[in-house]
Design a protein around this motif. Structure first.
Motif, PDB file in Angstrom:
ATOM      1  N   ALA A 181       6.754  11.054  -2.672  1.00 52.97           N
ATOM      2  CA  ALA A 181       7.281  11.418  -3.983  1.00 52.97           C
ATOM      3  C   ALA A 181       8.548  10.648  -4.348  1.00 52.97           C
ATOM      4  O   ALA A 181       9.061  10.804  -5.464  1.00 52.97           O
ATOM      5  CB  ALA A 181       7.567  12.914  -4.025  1.00 52.97           C
ATOM      6  N   SER A 182       9.058   9.828  -3.432  1.00 57.58           N
ATOM      7  CA  SER A 182      10.275   9.062  -3.706  1.00 57.58           C
ATOM      8  C   SER A 182       9.936   7.831  -4.542  1.00 57.58           C
ATOM      9  O   SER A 182       8.779   7.571  -4.872  1.00 57.58           O
ATOM     10  CB  SER A 182      10.937   8.645  -2.389  1.00 57.58           C
ATOM     11  N   ASN A 183      10.960   7.040  -4.872  1.00 54.60           N
ATOM     12  CA  ASN A 183      10.732   5.832  -5.678  1.00 54.60           C
ATOM     13  C   ASN A 183      10.322   4.638  -4.829  1.00 54.60           C
ATOM     14  O   ASN A 183      10.172   3.532  -5.345  1.00 54.60           O
ATOM     15  CB  ASN A 183      11.997   5.481  -6.483  1.00 54.60           C
ATOM     16  N   ALA A 184      10.124   4.830  -3.506  1.00 53.21           N
ATOM     17  CA  ALA A 184       9.638   3.771  -2.610  1.00 53.21           C
ATOM     18  C   ALA A 184       8.601   4.375  -1.671  1.00 53.21           C
ATOM     19  O   ALA A 184       8.884   4.627  -0.500  1.00 53.21           O
ATOM     20  CB  ALA A 184      10.792   3.147  -1.826  1.00 53.21           C
ATOM     21  N   PRO A 185       7.391   4.660  -2.170  1.00 59.11           N
ATOM     22  CA  PRO A 185       6.377   5.331  -1.348  1.00 59.11           C
ATOM     23  C   PRO A 185       5.945   4.482  -0.166  1.00 59.11           C
ATOM     24  O   PRO A 185       6.003   3.248  -0.216  1.00 59.11           O
ATOM     25  CB  PRO A 185       5.225   5.554  -2.332  1.00 59.11           C
ATOM     26  N   PRO A 186       5.503   5.112   0.924  1.00 58.09           N
ATOM     27  CA  PRO A 186       5.108   4.385   2.132  1.00 58.09           C
ATOM     28  C   PRO A 186       3.748   3.718   1.950  1.00 58.09           C
ATOM     29  O   PRO A 186       2.991   4.052   1.026  1.00 58.09           O
ATOM     30  CB  PRO A 186       5.036   5.490   3.192  1.00 58.09           C
ATOM     31  N   PRO A 187       3.386   2.765   2.830  1.00 52.52           N
ATOM     32  CA  PRO A 187       2.053   2.154   2.762  1.00 52.52           C
ATOM     33  C   PRO A 187       0.963   3.171   3.108  1.00 52.52           C
ATOM     34  O   PRO A 187       1.214   4.170   3.785  1.00 52.52           O
ATOM     35  CB  PRO A 187       2.124   1.032   3.805  1.00 52.52           C
ATOM     36  N   TRP A 188      -0.252   2.889   2.675  1.00 55.37           N
ATOM     37  CA  TRP A 188      -1.339   3.864   2.808  1.00 55.37           C
ATOM     38  C   TRP A 188      -1.671   4.163   4.260  1.00 55.37           C
ATOM     39  O   TRP A 188      -2.044   5.285   4.597  1.00 55.37           O
ATOM     40  CB  TRP A 188      -2.581   3.348   2.076  1.00 55.37           C
ATOM     41  N   TRP A 189      -1.524   3.150   5.160  1.00 56.67           N
ATOM     42  CA  TRP A 189      -1.900   3.396   6.549  1.00 56.67           C
ATOM     43  C   TRP A 189      -0.962   4.396   7.204  1.00 56.67           C
ATOM     44  O   TRP A 189      -1.391   5.185   8.074  1.00 56.67           O
ATOM     45  CB  TRP A 189      -1.932   2.081   7.336  1.00 56.67           C
ATOM     46  N   GLN A 190       0.307   4.423   6.805  1.00 56.66           N
ATOM     47  CA  GLN A 190       1.226   5.426   7.339  1.00 56.66           C
ATOM     48  C   GLN A 190       0.861   6.822   6.842  1.00 56.66           C
ATOM     49  O   GLN A 190       0.945   7.805   7.595  1.00 56.66           O
ATOM     50  CB  GLN A 190       2.664   5.087   6.938  1.00 56.66           C
ATOM     51  N   VAL A 191       0.427   6.913   5.581  1.00 59.72           N
ATOM     52  CA  VAL A 191       0.030   8.214   5.027  1.00 59.72           C
ATOM     53  C   VAL A 191      -1.146   8.784   5.796  1.00 59.72           C
ATOM     54  O   VAL A 191      -1.134   9.947   6.228  1.00 59.72           O
ATOM     55  CB  VAL A 191      -0.315   8.073   3.529  1.00 59.72           C
ATOM     56  N   TRP A 192      -2.171   7.975   6.011  1.00 63.68           N
ATOM     57  CA  TRP A 192      -3.367   8.487   6.682  1.00 63.68           C
ATOM     58  C   TRP A 192      -3.157   8.667   8.170  1.00 63.68           C
ATOM     59  O   TRP A 192      -3.808   9.522   8.796  1.00 63.68           O
ATOM     60  CB  TRP A 192      -4.550   7.568   6.396  1.00 63.68           C
ATOM     61  N   LEU A 193      -2.265   7.905   8.776  1.00 59.78           N
ATOM     62  CA  LEU A 193      -1.915   8.160  10.168  1.00 59.78           C
ATOM     63  C   LEU A 193      -1.202   9.500  10.298  1.00 59.78           C
ATOM     64  O   LEU A 193      -1.457  10.282  11.229  1.00 59.78           O
ATOM     65  CB  LEU A 193      -1.032   7.029  10.707  1.00 59.78           C
TER      66      LEU A 193
END
Length: 236
Positions: A181-193
């Motif tokens: 939700a921040s102005n610098a979202p993480p890459p997708w692989w970190q989200v799914w990990l």
């Protein structure tokens, strides 16, 4: 004016992460508290013995967990709809990423399964609500960690501490949502990990809670401590 527009966006970037975390916290706490209270009341009134004559302990636990999760998801959906309505009325819907709603639901289910099952295990292990306070304290402290760290995570979502918390169960779901939700979202692989780690922690929490739930339902007398709960889980 241009200055007011920048100020509005800056305020939105601060309010959105804490609003998302608040949705998750309220949903998990209300659902988990309802599971804890109902389990303690059914056990203290000996209603649980009548229920166990019709269903197995695992069927009872699964029914309570899934039923309350459905109620909590409905409440969460209402809060999300209210928030989207407010954003639309303020002409700020364009600043919001709709994909965030999907991840809020995914992380909510994970967090609910973790804390809801543990709270239900606490309810099965004690005889009254007063006895549950000591066992609930560690769970409450864990839930408060993201609230203590939400500002550093939101301001610097790609720092080593923010990334580390994103993969540390059971607070990884809160930390990852704050980063998304921040102005610098993480890459997708970190989200799914982080989601995969959360699913693993949910499976572990349900396994532990099921062992404690099976033994604790018909146990009366002195309330157990955490060492006793671990011993129950090993012996069940």
């Amino acid at each position: 004016t241009a200055g007011d527009e920048r100020q509005t966006v800056r305020g939105f970037n601060i309010a959105l992460p804490v609003s998302v975390a608040a949705l998750l916290f309220i949903g998990v706490m209300t659902g988990g508290q309802a599971l804890l209270t109902s389990t303690v009341e059914e056990k203290s009134n000996r209603v649980i013995e009548v229920l166990l004559s019709a269903v197995s302990p695992m069927e009872l636990m699964a029914g309570k967990l899934i039923g309350q999760m459905a109620v909590s998801l409905l409440v969460l959906a209402l809060y999300i709809a209210m928030g989207l309505t407010v954003l639309t009325s303020l002409s700020m819907f364009g600043l919001f990423n709709p994909w965030l709603i999907l991840y809020v639901l995914i992380f909510f289910i994970i967090m609910y399964l973790v804390f809801g099952s543990l709270m239900m295990a606490v309810g099965a292990a004690v005889n009254e609500m007063r006895e549950a306070q000591g066992l609930m304290m560690p769970l409450m402290l864990i839930l408060m960690i993201p609230w203590i760290l939400w500002m550093p995570i939101s301001r610097n979502p790609n720092s080593l501490s923010s990334i580390g918390l994103s993969f540390l169960p059971p607070v990884n779901t809160f930390a990852m949502l704050l980063r998304m939700a921040s102005n610098a979202p993480p890459p997708w692989w970190q989200v799914w990990l982080s989601i995969a780690i959360g699913v693993g922690s949910a499976i572990g929490a349900i396994w532990f809670a099921a062992k404690v739930f099976r033994i604790g339902l018909l146990m009366y007398g002195k309330p157990p401590n955490f060492a006793t709960l671990i011993r129950w889980a090993r012996s069940a």
